[in-house]
Scaffold this active site. Structure first.
Site, PDB file in Angstrom:
ATOM      1  N   SER A 133     -13.283   2.865 -32.877  1.00 15.60           N
ATOM      2  CA  SER A 133     -13.019   2.103 -31.654  1.00 15.60           C
ATOM      3  C   SER A 133     -11.827   1.172 -31.806  1.00 15.60           C
ATOM      4  CB  SER A 133     -14.254   1.281 -31.263  1.00 15.60           C
ATOM      5  OG  SER A 133     -15.332   2.112 -30.923  1.00 15.60           O
TER       6      SER A 133
ATOM      7  N   GLU B 208     -24.013  11.472 -35.653  1.00 14.79           N
ATOM      8  CA  GLU B 208     -24.414  10.091 -35.388  1.00 14.79           C
ATOM      9  C   GLU B 208     -25.478  10.029 -34.300  1.00 14.79           C
ATOM     10  OE1 GLU B 208     -22.347   5.757 -34.405  1.00 14.79           O
ATOM     11  OE2 GLU B 208     -21.311   7.586 -33.823  1.00 14.79           O
TER      12      GLU B 208
ATOM     13  N   GLU C 293     -23.339   5.237 -20.101  1.00 12.77           N
ATOM     14  CA  GLU C 293     -22.697   5.760 -18.897  1.00 12.77           C
ATOM     15  C   GLU C 293     -21.862   6.999 -19.214  1.00 12.77           C
ATOM     16  OE1 GLU C 293     -23.840   1.600 -18.330  1.00 12.77           O
ATOM     17  OE2 GLU C 293     -22.668   2.618 -19.874  1.00 12.77           O
TER      18      GLU C 293
END
Length: 383
Positions: free
Chosen positions: A131, A246, A369
């Site tokens: 990230s 993961e 989402e």
């Protein structure tokens, strides 16, 4: 939920229980019970990792040819069930469950020989550099740049939400090696030592006061080309493989059920509303457990976790948050208090820290989402 086990599976379960009784010490259990984040700190998880390594069980999901025990899906599930019941510390997943399988699947023989034994023993502690600010669930937009100069890459950029990087000596990182092609095709997978000049780790302190997350900055960080995993531009393919592991390469349900069991013990027997909530969560957790076991069996037969892994992570995230909300409601007002610096937290004060930390479950590993969008697209356009 207890399944009917055959004789061989019962013998294996008894072997696991005997090992736990002998090697999982009370300080390890106490440390695990006091852990509010996703992973235990090295001082708690390290001794447990070493005990598992001596037994040959540290990388229990790995095939035998790469140093794992080569267990069946049912054996893996039994092990996770029993360790959850025994309150064993959570091992550093970035090493054993993420980069390890990447290396034995995509790595060169030299990389396997160098890194896999040290992952198994716990000598190397890994962090995940995926990230970035503005590039979380949309990893294809990452901007950290790696420019090749001779036999090295020069890396510049920033990573964020890097779990336990303050303890790591290596970080596996997605970098952009080609800015002129489709975003997914210009990404590569690099292994970078944390002590490389120009690399800096800065702490992120969460709302609970915990230090589990970090920022990592790269300023002219030089990395040998031999630390490239796979081929240049193959990083997106490797990342998708890693994220499947993961999200769906393990079983969340056993630990969730034990977490719920501990919370339910503190609910007044006459509180019908809270007990009804606990029952509903338990039913959903048992349904998740069946789904996870089906996924493990399919993976063992050669199928990828695919979209079901997205569903299991999505449901597990929501169940963990529901349990922590239940713990707060059941423990008011004591459950709202956070321990002061330097104090050992009493059990009732772990609820607030866990509640705050578990807000991240529906964000890390792909936000809920985004996962719902992917699941919907797969249902509407099945391949």
């Amino acid at each position: 939920m207890d399944f009917l086990l055959n004789e061989a599976e019962r013998e294996f379960r008894d072997e696991v229980r005997a090992f736990l009784d002998a090697k999982l010490t009370e300080p390890m259990r106490a440390g695990a019970r006091a852990t509010t984040g996703v992973f235990a700190e090295p001082e708690v998880a390290g001794p447990w990792h070493r005990a598992l390594h001596e037994q040959g069980w540290a990388a229990y999901s790995w095939p035998a040819e790469h140093g794992g025990p080569g267990w069946t899906p049912m054996q893996r599930w039994i092990f996770e069930k029993e360790t959850a019941r025994a309150h064993a510390p959570a091992l550093p997943g970035m090493s054993l469950k993420l980069v390890g399988p990447v290396l034995y699947t995509f790595g060169s023989q030299a990389q396997k020989d160098r890194f896999l034994p040290r992952i198994l023993s716990g000598e190397d502690f890994w962090a995940q550099g995926f990230s970035e600010p503005g590039s979380g669930s949309d990893l294809a937009s990452l901007r950290t740049r790696a420019v090749r100069e001779g036999d090295e890459y020069v890396v510049n950029g920033q990573k964020i939400w890097t779990t336990q990087a303050q303890f790591a000596n290596w970080v596996f990182t997605l970098v952009r090696t080609d800015p002129d092609v489709k975003p997914q095709r210009g990404i590569s997978f690099l292994l970078i030592p944390i002590d490389t000049p120009g690399l800096e780790v800065r702490p992120i302190i969460s709302a609970s006061g915990a230090h589990e997350l970090n920022e990592v900055f790269f300023e002219d960080v030089r990395v040998p080309v031999t630390n490239l995993v796979g081929e240049e531009g193959q990083g997106w393919t490797i990342a998708k493989f890693l994220l499947q592991n993961e999200r769906g390469g393990t079983s969340f349900a056993p630990a969730i059920i034990e977490r719920l069991r501990a919370v339910t013990k503190g609910i007044d027997a006459d509180d019908a509303l809270l007990r009804d909530r606990a029952t509903r969560i338990r039913l959903d957790a048992e349904a998740l457990e069946i789904t996870e076991l089906r996924t493990l069996i399919e993976v063992a037969q050669g199928a990828p976790p695919a979209q079901r892994s997205l569903v299991t992570k999505l449901v597990a995230s929501e169940l963990i948050q529901a349990i922590d909300e239940l713990a707060i409601d059941a423990g008011l007002p004591d459950a709202l208090a956070l321990p002061q610096d330097g104090e050992a937290a009493p059990p009732e004060q772990l609820a607030a820290a866990r509640y705050l930390d578990s807000r991240a479950w529906t964000i890390f590993g792909g936000t809920s989402e985004i996962q719902l969008d992917i699941i919907a697209a797969d249902l509407l356009n099945p391949s």
